[in-house]
Scaffold this motif. Structure first.
Motif, mmCIF file in Angstrom:
data_model
loop_
_atom_site.group_PDB
_atom_site.id
_atom_site.type_symbol
_atom_site.label_atom_id
_atom_site.label_comp_id
_atom_site.label_asym_id
_atom_site.label_seq_id
_atom_site.Cartn_x
_atom_site.Cartn_y
_atom_site.Cartn_z
ATOM 1 N N GLU A 44 -19.804 -22.967 -11.231
ATOM 2 C CA GLU A 44 -20.399 -23.923 -10.288
ATOM 3 C C GLU A 44 -20.031 -25.385 -10.554
ATOM 4 O O GLU A 44 -20.231 -26.232 -9.698
ATOM 5 N N GLU A 72 -17.102 -35.378 -7.518
ATOM 6 C CA GLU A 72 -17.678 -34.048 -7.267
ATOM 7 C C GLU A 72 -18.796 -33.742 -8.261
ATOM 8 O O GLU A 72 -19.853 -33.236 -7.871
ATOM 9 N N ASN A 76 -22.644 -32.954 -7.352
ATOM 10 C CA ASN A 76 -22.957 -31.529 -7.506
ATOM 11 C C ASN A 76 -24.346 -31.352 -8.136
ATOM 12 O O ASN A 76 -24.578 -31.775 -9.268
#
Length: 121
Positions: A44, A72, A76
């Motif tokens: 993930e 990111e 995230n």
């Protein structure tokens, strides 16, 4: 004092590795699960396919890849949980991020290690 290490998943397992986390989206080619001796597989928090393809493991693309991957990671929701898990393990033992890339200096493991260490400060 415990630390975060990065290591190619193809390198031999060592007792000094501590808690071993695979940080690649895909399983390493040619490796059996029992050979890798993982404690966790953190799919993930890996870079998106889009930025990974643009990077293409080329040194000239690495600085932009780093910017994109850090963006990111910051966006995230799994990053915070990942940092907490690493922190929990660091209280007991070293943590080793395992990656498959051939270059030990231009890969996402280098960036992830730096990101996690900064978050832990």
């Amino acid at each position: 004092m415990t630390s975060i290490q990065i290591k190619r998943v193809y390198a031999p397992v060592s007792k000094d590795d501590g808690f071993r986390i695979l940080i690649d989206k895909l399983w390493p080619r040619g490796k059996k699960r029992e050979e890798v001796m993982l404690n966790d597989w953190a799919k993930e928090i890996t870079p998106s396919t889009k930025i990974r393809k643009i990077f293409a493991h080329k040194e000239e693309n690495f600085s932009q890849f780093k910017v994109d991957y850090l963006n990111e990671l910051n966006e995230n929701p799994s990053s915070k949980e990942f940092v907490q898990k690493v922190n929990k393990e660091l209280k007991k033992q070293d943590v080793t991020f395992l990656y498959g890339a051939k270059d030990p200096n231009i890969n996402h493991a280098v960036i992830l290690k730096e990101f996690v260490e900064k978050e832990l400060d």
